[in-house]
Design an enzyme around this catalytic site. Structure first.
Site, short mmCIF file in Angstrom:
data_model
loop_
_atom_site.label_atom_id
_atom_site.label_comp_id
_atom_site.label_asym_id
_atom_site.label_seq_id
_atom_site.Cartn_x
_atom_site.Cartn_y
_atom_site.Cartn_z
N ARG A 149 38.52 50.01 25.78
CA ARG A 149 38.74 48.85 26.64
C ARG A 149 39.98 48.06 26.20
O ARG A 149 40.73 47.54 27.03
CB ARG A 149 37.50 47.96 26.61
CG ARG A 149 37.59 46.76 27.53
CD ARG A 149 37.76 47.16 28.97
NE ARG A 149 37.62 46.03 29.88
CZ ARG A 149 37.70 46.10 31.18
NH1 ARG A 149 37.93 47.28 31.75
NH2 ARG A 149 37.57 45.05 31.94
N HIS A 180 48.70 44.66 36.57
CA HIS A 180 47.73 45.37 37.41
C HIS A 180 46.58 44.46 37.84
O HIS A 180 46.06 44.57 38.95
CB HIS A 180 47.20 46.59 36.64
CG HIS A 180 46.37 47.51 37.46
ND1 HIS A 180 46.84 48.14 38.59
CD2 HIS A 180 45.08 47.94 37.32
CE1 HIS A 180 45.88 48.91 39.10
NE2 HIS A 180 44.81 48.79 38.36
N ASP A 181 46.19 43.56 36.95
CA ASP A 181 45.08 42.64 37.23
C ASP A 181 45.33 41.76 38.44
O ASP A 181 44.39 41.15 38.96
CB ASP A 181 44.83 41.73 36.01
CG ASP A 181 43.71 42.27 35.14
OD1 ASP A 181 43.07 43.26 35.54
OD2 ASP A 181 43.48 41.69 34.06
N SER A 192 43.23 49.63 42.98
CA SER A 192 43.27 50.57 41.86
C SER A 192 42.48 51.85 42.21
O SER A 192 42.72 52.43 43.27
CB SER A 192 42.72 49.87 40.62
OG SER A 192 43.01 50.59 39.47
N ASP A 222 53.07 45.09 37.96
CA ASP A 222 52.05 46.11 37.65
C ASP A 222 52.76 47.33 37.07
O ASP A 222 53.55 47.98 37.74
CB ASP A 222 51.31 46.47 38.95
CG ASP A 222 50.18 47.46 38.73
OD1 ASP A 222 50.04 47.99 37.61
OD2 ASP A 222 49.42 47.69 39.70
#
Lengths: 385, 203
Positions: free
Chosen positions: A225, A353-354, A155, A320
């Site tokens: 968040r 994405h994680d 990232s 992602d």
């Protein structure tokens, strides 16, 4: 002494390096002095050619692997760093730092500004990916590392890796750019702006001087968040994890938590907002927005990549949608056009994405293959026992 | 190394910049880099092949050939190689155009469906051929465009391409004299070196 798994680097203690030589930043300001907090795993060899730098993402920090005294959970990239893992600490000496502007020990908005004697707060200068890379190079100097065997990151960390290949091509032997992008899209910037507005419009923000008011914009940071977290997961991952599951059996026709996904997001937001500094979050999102190495070359990424010399491994994940495979392809194609050594892999993963943080057999196999080849080319020992 | 790869290894000039489509585990590219300072990229979609390439230090790009080569510029390579993949593509003819867009020469190998053993399978026994070069059963084969030595030659002629070299291989040993005389009958693997311009002499 607690027991650690065999493939863990075990107990680790953060260290801090103090720098007195002023650092001029891209924004024009100069940091007269600063601290960088970092951890190391493995041993620097006599030739000093086995060091690997880990660059962290938006909310990351120096604690990438192993365990701190007071924790049961290992560092954020423990799945990939350790004895026998992709970044094998039997062969490599790993350096992982908290970036400038961070809130985990390195100088940042929550540090004292020596010129005013007051917290930096919102006056902490905007730091860019380029600034980070300069500060990381100084840390390398301090540790006696002339050239990294590899610089690795996911990232926003991947963007730092890319910047390394352009700013210090002679100081990096291999580059691993995971789930990254050569620049943010309008949609990426839009999500960041929502996060910033959530923080800055919180009545507890006080123009960034919240610490002096004995408070913090926790509601704003929590919202930031929560929004961010949605972009880290894929729709499928969220669906299979929570579906439309309710916390209780019945609808209660109110605004309290009803769906499991609401509960999860609120929990993530609460945990994060009590542990992370809002001014740091603002800075990190700006560093993301500003990153665009092609901009100085009329948008021609292949031309911007001209200084790079080392082999690249570019990795993306199918689900992602924050930095989708197409963005990694954009980087890969530019590297190909520029005639640079590059391998590109698109890992099939449902985790969005994680996925770059998680273990996955194919991801690990590819990552390990690249790192072992790097070790072999550098003549590093097969294994130190 | 496989017979067809050995021959290709001989054909590719020193220091060439090449693309290897369906590069497998990177054997050819690794050998060419080592022996002839050849540079370039391999394209592959098989996960194990890709990992093997990376372990060897071969540049490999995960890319499906059916999606074309749009990300490669015109005339950006000296040569494009594609071994044993033509028959698995959706449009082999278009791929041939694409290969000769990014380079002015390409080398293609594919199983010759007219190989005598295949003819025996189909013509005499009445079954779809299964052999070392065509190891799959009809229902699970990835090979959707099987062709013969003669078929490919016709395609090149129709497209106005020049065949600078052609050969046939037998899986286990160097080609027998019979395969040189009657390649369409005695060649198991067809190997073509094709150029963009007709009547162009070999370098």
């Amino acid at each position: 002494m607690p027991e650690f798994p065999d493939d863990s680097v075990g107990l680790v203690t953060p260290q801090t390096a103090h720098f007195d030589d002023p650092l001029t930043l891209a924004c024009g300001m100069t940091l007269p002095a600063y601290d960088l907090t970092y951890e190391t795993y493995g041993t620097l060899n006599a030739e000093r050619n086995n060091a690997v730098l880990i660059c962290h993402a938006l909310s990351g920090h120096h604690h990438a692997a192993g365990y701190h005294d007071d924790e049961r959970k290992p560092g954020w990239w423990d799945a990939h760093i350790g004895p026998g893992k992709s970044i094998d600490t039997n062969r490599f000496f790993v350096v992982s730092l908290n970036n400038l502007g961070g809130c985990h020990g390195s100088t940042g908005p929550a540090s004292i500004n020596p010129e005013t004697g007051r917290l930096w707060g919102p006056e902490f200068p905007m730091v860019t990916v380029g600034d980070w890379v300069h500060s990381q190079a100084r840390l390398a100097d301090r540790l006696g590392i002339e050239r990294f065997a590899a610089v690795v990151g996911g990232s926003l960390g991947g963007m730092q890796v890319l910047q390394w290949t352009l700013t210090y091509p002679e100081r990096i032997a291999n580059a691993v750019v995971i789930a990254a992008t050569p620049k943010l899209s309008a949609q990426n910037i839009a999500f960041n702006e929502v996060a910033r507005q959530a923080i800055r419009s919180d009545p507890d923000y006080h123009g960034g001087w919240y610490a002096e008011h004995g408070t913090a914009p926790r509601r704003g940071l929590k919202l930031a968040r929560m929004v961010g977290h949605i972009t880290y997961l894929s729709e499928d991952a969220m669906g299979s994890k929570f579906g439309r599951d309710l916390r209780t059996n019945d609808l209660n026709f109110g605004y309290d938590v009803e769906f499991q996904v609401e509960s999860y997001l609120r929990y993530q937001g609460d945990t994060f907002s009590s542990a992370f500094d809002a001014n740091t979050y603002l800075l990190m999102t700006k560093a993301l927005d500003y990153f665009d190495p092609a901009a100085a070359h009329g948008g021609d990424l292949a031309r911007a990549l001209a200084p790079a010399v080392c082999p690249f491994l570019v990795v993306s994940f199918t689900s992602d949608w924050r930095f989708p495979p197409s963005r990694s392809r954009e980087l890969t194609d530019a590297l190909i056009h520029a005639g640079k050594p590059v391998s590109y892999v698109n890992i099939d993963s449902p985790h969005g994405h994680d996925a770059f943080l998680l273990p996955d057999p194919r991801y690990q196999a590819v990552f390990a293959a690249f790192m072992s080849r790097a070790a072999r080319d550098l003549g590093l020992a097969e294994e130190t026992t | 190394m496989r017979t067809d790869l050995e021959l290709i290894h001989r054909w590719i000039p020193q220091g060439a910049h090449i693309l290897d489509l369906a590069c497998g585990d990177g054997t050819l590219l690794a050998a060419l880099a080592r022996d002839k300072s050849v540079t370039g990229y391999g394209l592959e979609i098989d996960p194990e092949g890709i990992t093997a390439c990376i372990a060897k230090g071969v540049n490999v790009i995960e890319q499906n050939l059916d999606a074309g080569l749009a990300n490669f510029e015109d005339d950006s390579y000296d040569l494009v190689v594609m071994t044993q993949a033509l028959q698995a593509l959706r449009r082999p003819d278009r791929m041939l155009d694409e290969m000769l867009r990014v380079a002015d020469e390409c080398i293609i190998t594919f199983p010759n469906f007219a190989y005598w053993r295949h003819r025996v399978h189909l013509g005499i026994r009445g079954y779809m051929p299964v052999s070392k070069s065509l190891p799959h059963a009809w229902y699970d084969t990835p090979n959707i465009h099987l062709s013969t030595f003669n078929d490919f030659e016709h395609l090149c002629r129709d497209k106005g391409l020049s065949i600078t070299d052609r050969a046939v291989g037998i899986r286990d040993h160097e080609g027998h004299w019979t395969s040189r005389l009657w390649p369409n009958l005695f060649g198991e693997i067809a190997i073509f070196r094709v150029g963009r311009q007709p009547m162009r002499s070999a370098p």
